[in-house]
Design an enzyme around this catalytic site. Structure first.
Site, PDB file in Angstrom:
ATOM      1  N   TYR A   1       0.823  -1.219   0.000  1.00  0.00           N
ATOM      2  CA  TYR A   1       0.000   0.000   0.000  1.00  0.00           C
ATOM      3  C   TYR A   1       0.854   1.265   0.000  1.00  0.00           C
ATOM      4  CZ  TYR A   1      -4.318  -2.559   0.445  1.00  0.00           C
ATOM      5  OH  TYR A   1      -5.388  -3.367   0.195  1.00  0.00           O
TER       6      TYR A   1
ATOM      7  N   TYR B   1     -14.176  -4.904   3.520  1.00  0.00           N
ATOM      8  CA  TYR B   1     -12.797  -5.289   3.224  1.00  0.00           C
ATOM      9  C   TYR B   1     -12.560  -6.697   3.762  1.00  0.00           C
ATOM     10  CZ  TYR B   1      -7.819  -5.691   2.827  1.00  0.00           C
ATOM     11  OH  TYR B   1      -6.570  -6.150   2.498  1.00  0.00           O
TER      12      TYR B   1
ATOM     13  N   ASP C   1     -16.527 -12.689   9.117  1.00  0.00           N
ATOM     14  CA  ASP C   1     -15.095 -12.394   9.019  1.00  0.00           C
ATOM     15  C   ASP C   1     -14.650 -11.666  10.290  1.00  0.00           C
ATOM     16  OD1 ASP C   1     -12.574 -11.453   8.523  1.00  0.00           O
ATOM     17  OD2 ASP C   1     -13.029 -10.600   6.557  1.00  0.00           O
TER      18      ASP C   1
ATOM     19  N   LYS D   1      -4.931 -12.038  12.017  1.00  0.00           N
ATOM     20  CA  LYS D   1      -4.472 -10.875  12.804  1.00  0.00           C
ATOM     21  C   LYS D   1      -4.115 -11.231  14.258  1.00  0.00           C
ATOM     22  CE  LYS D   1      -5.795  -7.123   9.897  1.00  0.00           C
ATOM     23  NZ  LYS D   1      -6.919  -7.022   8.974  1.00  0.00           N
TER      24      LYS D   1
HETATM   25  C1  LIG Z   1      -7.021  -7.449   7.446  1.00  0.00           C
HETATM   26  C2  LIG Z   1      -8.284  -8.098   7.116  1.00  0.00           C
HETATM   27  C3  LIG Z   1      -8.345  -9.165   6.205  1.00  0.00           C
HETATM   28  C4  LIG Z   1      -7.153  -9.636   5.434  1.00  0.00           C
HETATM   29  O1  LIG Z   1      -6.181 -10.196   6.246  1.00  0.00           O
HETATM   30  P1  LIG Z   1      -4.678 -10.320   5.730  1.00  0.00           P
HETATM   31  O2  LIG Z   1      -3.992 -11.136   6.769  1.00  0.00           O
HETATM   32  O3  LIG Z   1      -4.156  -8.920   5.648  1.00  0.00           O
HETATM   33  O4  LIG Z   1      -4.717 -10.985   4.402  1.00  0.00           O
HETATM   34  C5  LIG Z   1      -9.567  -9.786   6.002  1.00  0.00           C
HETATM   35  N1  LIG Z   1     -10.660  -9.384   6.655  1.00  0.00           N
HETATM   36  C6  LIG Z   1     -10.650  -8.365   7.534  1.00  0.00           C
HETATM   37  C7  LIG Z   1     -11.906  -7.978   8.239  1.00  0.00           C
HETATM   38  C8  LIG Z   1      -9.463  -7.667   7.784  1.00  0.00           C
HETATM   39  O5  LIG Z   1      -9.461  -6.635   8.631  1.00  0.00           O
END
Ligand SMILES: *Cc1c(COP(=O)(O)O)cnc(C)c1O
Length: 423
Positions: free
Chosen positions: A15, A142, A234, A263
């Site tokens: 980015y 996202y 997610d 994460k």
């Molecule tokens: C960061 C994020 C992703 C992607 O995760 P990466 O490990 O960066 O590929 C997917 N969904 C959500 C809600 C996120 O915040």
């Protein structure tokens, strides 16, 4: 050559417009909430290094556990083989998830966790001889940067070059008490062709920490359930305490079919993704017909080191001290949000648990490229605080080990910078 010169010669950053980007700050060490650059300057990591760090940097307990595992078993193929850390982690995680979740599928990051979830849903229908291929998602969502994850994310400048190649998604607004009927109407019209609904529960992180109400999302989920639409929750960002509870799921009255994690999963120490599923999903892949197998895997599926890091991090997370600190951060954020609300240059203050966000009033439309973000980023960096505004949206997502005093220091700096900036 300096670290910065060497970096510029060989590295391409995420980015980052490499032509105009300032030199990257070389970090040589981390300790708790602090990062140290090559000149010894310390920075408070107020964004948990892109929302991943839970217990601070270079956590000794996680390091010790991973180090022991490194000396025991560093990696083994996960097809045909298994190991204690993966078994234990799945057992421990499933105990914390909604009780309809029974199976864990490992991958490498948030995007891959989402890819796996999408493939599970599409093939769930395919294995039963039904072709449902449309996905329902929120505008401005996202879900990651790989092609499937990008497809189910909101269309934006980030996805523009690939527009033609992204698959078809039905985008809806996030729910409010006013628009729910309208959303249900849209969903009902497409319900026969929709394979699944994917959503970030309660908080749309990358969109600028946009928040919606748990009751409204629960109602939307209930409707999707009635329409036979599978749900992918997610929790890559919201998982592991970020929202004040262990998972956003703990706020919702409906249970998803699939959940995605990454994460904070390993406390932010190692990359790993998890996709959990119900028995109903899993069962649709059980067959004597080998074509009904979930043909997905990665070289490092269920890497024992990452599993061990996650086990250690979850142990720390469930300690009373950590849970108390999550509460403390949430309470302090709430108090500070009242101060922010009074500030003439601030609007749209919002908070869920350890996540606090607000917007800088200005004339430009809110956008990622909003110049004010860069000015603020540099000003905070100068003051030894890492903040990474999304356009004119500022936010705090601190590691849980931050103390009351350290948080007060960050708040004070924020007010000072707000007083000083000209918008
Ligand atoms: C960061 C994020 C992703 C992607 O995760 P990466 O490990 O960066 O590929 C997917 N969904 C959500 C809600 C996120 O915040």
């Amino acid at each position: 050559m300096t670290l910065q010169e060497r970096d510029r010669a060989v590295n391409w950053h995420p980015y980052t417009q490499m032509k105009t980007a300032e030199d990257a700050v070389p970090i040589v060490k981390g300790k708790g909430i602090y990062l140290f650059d090559d000149e010894g300057k310390e920075y408070i990591d107020a964004v948990s290094s892109w929302w991943v760090t839970l217990h601070g940097h270079a956590n000794l307990y996680i390091a010790q556990r991973v180090s022991e595992q490194l000396n025991t078993l560093e990696q083994v193929i996960f097809a045909g083989f298994t190991h204690e850390p993966a078994i234990q982690l799945s057992e421990n995680l499933l105990k914390l998830l909604p009780d309809n979740h029974e199976k864990v599928f490992y991958s490498d990051n948030g995007s891959t966790a989402v890819e796996v979830a999408l493939k599970m849903c599409i093939q769930y229908w395919h294995n039963q001889g039904k072709e449902k291929t449309k996905i329902l998602a929120f505008k401005d969502a996202y879900h990651g940067d790989t092609f499937g994850a990008m497809s189910v994310s909101g269309r934006s400048v980030w996805t523009k070059p690939f527009g033609e190649m992204l698959f078809e998604v039905i985008f809806i607004d996030t729910p409010t008490s006013e628009n729910l009927d309208n959303l249900k109407f849209i969903i009902k019209n497409h319900s026969e062709e929709i394979a699944c609904f994917i959503y970030e529960p309660l908080i749309q992180g990358a969109a600028g920490m946009l928040m919606h109400q748990a009751e409204d999302l629960s109602e939307l989920m209930k409707f999707c359930r009635e329409q036979g639409i599978l749900m992918i929750q997610d929790e890559v960002f919201t998982g592991f305490g970020r929202t004040g509870k262990l998972f956003a799921a703990n706020y919702l009255s409906e249970k998803p079919d699939i959940m995605c994690f990454s994460k904070g999963l390993t406390g932010g120490t190692m990359p790993m993704g998890i996709t959990s599923s119900t028995h109903q999903i899993f069962e649709a892949f059980l067959s004597d017909d080998k074509y009904k197998t979930l043909f997905h895997g990665h070289s490092f599926t269920a890497n024992p080191l990452a599993c061990t890091a996650a086990l250690a991090s979850m142990e720390l997370l469930l300690k009373e001290e950590t849970l108390n600190n999550i509460n403390l951060i949430s309470k302090k954020h709430l108090n500070f949000s009242k101060i922010l609300q009074q500030h003439p240059k601030v609007e749209k203050v919002r908070q869920t648990g350890t996540i606090l966000a607000w917007e800088i009033k200005n004339n430009e439309q809110t956008s990622y490229f909003n110049e004010i973000g860069k000015i603020l980023y540099n000003e905070f960096l100068k003051r030894g605080i890492i903040m990474r505004p999304l356009g004119n949206v500022m936010y705090l997502v601190p590691p849980y080990c931050i103390t009351s005093q350290e948080l007060d220091f960050v708040y004070t700096q924020i007010v000072e910078v707000l007083n000083q900036i000209i918008v």
